[in-house]
Design a protein around this motif. Structure first.
Motif, PDB file in Angstrom:
ATOM      1  N   TYR A   1       0.660  -1.199  -0.060  1.00 54.26           N
ATOM      2  CA  TYR A   1       0.045   0.098  -0.046  1.00 54.26           C
ATOM      3  C   TYR A   1       0.740   1.281   0.169  1.00 54.26           C
ATOM      4  O   TYR A   1       2.094   1.353   0.444  1.00 54.26           O
TER       5      TYR A   1
ATOM      6  N   SER B   1     -11.163  -0.657   0.362  1.00 59.13           N
ATOM      7  CA  SER B   1      -9.885  -0.079  -0.633  1.00 59.13           C
ATOM      8  C   SER B   1      -9.022  -1.325  -1.006  1.00 59.13           C
ATOM      9  O   SER B   1      -8.552  -1.472  -2.124  1.00 59.13           O
TER      10      SER B   1
ATOM     11  N   THR C   1      -8.698  -3.167  -4.460  1.00 57.88           N
ATOM     12  CA  THR C   1      -7.584  -3.389  -5.088  1.00 57.88           C
ATOM     13  C   THR C   1      -7.595  -4.842  -5.850  1.00 57.88           C
ATOM     14  O   THR C   1      -6.995  -5.174  -7.047  1.00 57.88           O
TER      15      THR C   1
ATOM     16  N   SER D   1      -4.947  -5.722  -8.695  1.00 61.45           N
ATOM     17  CA  SER D   1      -3.618  -4.936  -8.672  1.00 61.45           C
ATOM     18  C   SER D   1      -3.000  -5.283  -7.389  1.00 61.45           C
ATOM     19  O   SER D   1      -3.634  -6.137  -6.622  1.00 61.45           O
TER      20      SER D   1
ATOM     21  N   VAL E   1      -2.320  -1.156  -2.779  1.00 61.39           N
ATOM     22  CA  VAL E   1      -3.579  -0.112  -2.609  1.00 61.39           C
ATOM     23  C   VAL E   1      -3.053   1.507  -2.614  1.00 61.39           C
ATOM     24  O   VAL E   1      -2.024   1.751  -2.181  1.00 61.39           O
ATOM     25  N   THR E   2      -3.822   2.079  -3.689  1.00 60.84           N
ATOM     26  CA  THR E   2      -3.371   3.320  -3.732  1.00 60.84           C
ATOM     27  C   THR E   2      -4.611   4.319  -3.418  1.00 60.84           C
ATOM     28  O   THR E   2      -5.562   3.964  -3.031  1.00 60.84           O
TER      29      THR E   2
ATOM     30  N   HIS F   1      -7.874   4.098  -4.948  1.00 64.39           N
ATOM     31  CA  HIS F   1      -8.933   3.012  -4.564  1.00 64.39           C
ATOM     32  C   HIS F   1      -9.463   3.505  -3.132  1.00 64.39           C
ATOM     33  O   HIS F   1     -10.682   3.072  -2.907  1.00 64.39           O
TER      34      HIS F   1
END
Ligand SMILES: Nc1ncnc2c1ncn2[C@@H]1O[C@H](COP(=O)(O)OP(=O)(O)O)[C@@H](O)[C@H]1O
Ligand SMILES: [Mg+2]
Length: 501
Positions: free
Chosen positions: A305, A334, A338, A343, A346-347, A350
């Motif tokens: 993350y 989130s 993800t 993916s 976690v960005t 998200h």
């Protein structure tokens, strides 16, 4: 499709994001925890227990703090064998009265095999109290009888005697049950019993029950949900004086999300009742960050993350009224997003998506029950918001409301009713209401949109069943205004307004 495990899920342990997870450390609540400690210290000191009431809005750590302190106390008490404390926890969220809460608590013990001795002791043929039918006083009698039996004698002591009887070199044929609580027709004399017990006490180093003080602390969480029929809250502290219990020192800890509940109980609680009040403040953004960092570290794999998600999720949590529950759930959602994206990291994006989705869910939930008139009021506020005329007073938005309600519903209400709608929607968190008039006499409330974006309002209004000719509750003027603002780049919304053509 068959199931295969997600490769590279960002989660290390999503369990720690569950609502009922108790963290190793409760962060940012030093003052509040200290106040709870003061209450529970009475038990450690083997003194008169103190009753308490905890207030604070949702997500401020009330439940986790009390559970955390309970655990700490139980650990500490292992060092003191002259006190025995039992915590009875009941969440009243889905209960509507003290009567129901009493039944729920009683049943949780009667159904638990660990407390099988209760059936015999209180002579209850059934192992469950029906949810209605029994007189209230009978239910309370059962409940207080149960509390009075949650003693050292009937729990730890009883099981120690059981074990001792199996291991002793004494030649005894009497059962543990009969030794601990002889019925009306005992098979051994009282002197004989005392003699056996004394031998067992010394052989196995067992503390006799006479030397132990028994505390029963009843935690009524979300007690505001049981409404004003809250007798249980004061019957518990009084139960010893009223001889409803004899063998225990009872106390109660009420927890409420509704700060206004304070007034409703204060008036009824008599002053002889010692109730220590503890208030939980909203979390600020730093406290939320601390809490979220602690969770994210455990919940996600390292490197899975972006560090930036913590301040972002905290900011959303703060906006939500300093709600840690919201912020933690945001991390969970989130992570789920993800994973769905296939993916591995976690960005912020998200987190944003998760926040939007949660907001949408919340707004739909509260707008579901809005009447058509109320929805039109919302449309009128949005119109003025687009024109940067908010916060706006009722008198100023009323003509817009009237125009819209005439055109879409062919009917409009008087200003007084509109005032009620505005008030209700601010209570639901759709509108922000502030009193702009500081002088004496009439108040001067002004309204603006609160945490609700245009997209959502369009959906709320557009989903409506057609009632007039328009086919929805969307006034044409609102759509026109919105298009103008969007094309001039003034609005911050990403609504695809082509869908309204
Ligand atoms: N100070 C804190 N430290 C760690 N976790 C917290 C803290 N405060 C709240 N939480 C977490 O936030 C969520 C909501 O807290 P909770 O105690 O249930 O709030 P309340 O009972 O006030 O509504 C829970 O998952 C809890 O573990
Ligand atoms: Mg709670």
């Amino acid at each position: 499709m068959t199931f295969t495990r997600t490769e590279n899920s960002p989660f290390e342990n999503s369990q720690v994001l569950a609502e009922d997870f108790i963290p190793e450390e409760v962060l940012g609540r030093d003052e509040e925890l200290e106040q709870i400690s003061e209450v529970l210290q009475q038990i450690v000191d083997n003194e008169q227990p103190v009753n308490a009431f905890i207030y604070g809005i949702s997500g401020t750590g009330k439940t986790v703090s009390i559970k955390y302190k309970q655990r700490e106390l139980e650990q500490a008490l292992e060092r003191y064998d002259d006190v025995h404390a039992t915590f009875v926890y009941q969440n009243c969220e889905s209960l509507s009265s003290s009567y129901q809460a009493a039944i729920a608590i009683a049943n949780s013990y009667l159904e638990n095999p660990e407390y099988d001795y209760l059936h015999e002791e209180i002579n209850l043929a059934r192992n469950q109290i029906p949810s209605s039918g029994l007189p209230k006083e009978r239910v309370y009698d059962i409940l207080f009888d149960i509390f009075d039996l949650l003693t050292y004698r009937h729990t730890e002591y009883r099981s120690q005697i059981e074990t001792a009887l199996q291991e002793t070199t004494l030649d005894v044929t009497v059962s543990a049950s009969e030794l601990v609580s002889p019925g009306d027709d005992p098979s051994v004399s009282s002197d004989k019993r005392t003699e056996i017990l004394e031998k067992l006490h010394s052989e196995f180093d067992i503390r006799p029950p006479e030397e132990v003080t028994d505390y029963v602390t009843v935690i009524l969480d979300e007690v505001d949900r049981i409404g004003t029929r809250d007798e249980l809250l004061y019957e518990i502290p009084r139960s010893r004086t009223n001889s409803r219990v004899d063998d225990i020192l009872p106390s109660v800890i009420g927890i409420s999300n509704d700060v206004g509940y304070k007034e409703s109980i204060q008036s009824k609680t008599d002053s002889s009742l010692r109730l220590k009040e503890i208030t939980f403040k909203k979390y600020d953004i730093d406290q939320l960050q601390e809490i979220l960092s602690q969770r994210a570290e455990k919940a996600f794999k390292s490197e899975a993350y972006d560090g930036d998600i913590i301040p972002l999720a905290s900011a959303f949590g703060r906006k939500q009224g300093g709600d840690a529950r919201y912020a933690i759930d945001l991390l969970h959602k989130s992570g789920m997003k993800t994973k769905k994206d296939e993916s591995t990291r976690v960005t912020e994006e998200h987190v944003r998506q998760a926040h939007e989705e949660k907001e949408r869910d919340r707004v739909y939930e509260v707008t579901n029950d809005l009447s058509q008139q109320e929805k039109i009021v919302l449309a009128a506020i949005m119109y003025h918001d687009l024109r940067e005329e908010t916060p706006i007073a009722r008198g100023e938005m009323y003509p817009t409301y009237k125009k819209y309600s005439q055109s879409t519903l062919d009917n409009s209400n008087v200003p007084r009713r509109v005032a009620d709608y505005l008030k209700k929607m601010s209570q639901l968190g759709l509108l922000d209401r502030r009193d702009a008039y500081q002088g004496p006499g009439e108040s001067g409330f002004e309204y603006s949109l609160d945490k609700v974006d245009y997209n959502m309002i369009f959906q709320i209004l557009g989903d409506e069943e057609p009632t007039g000719e328009g086919g929805s509750l969307l006034p044409d003027e609102l759509i026109t205004e919105f298009k103008q603002q969007s094309s001039s780049g003034d609005t911050n919304t990403q609504t695809d307004f082509d869908s309204f053509d």
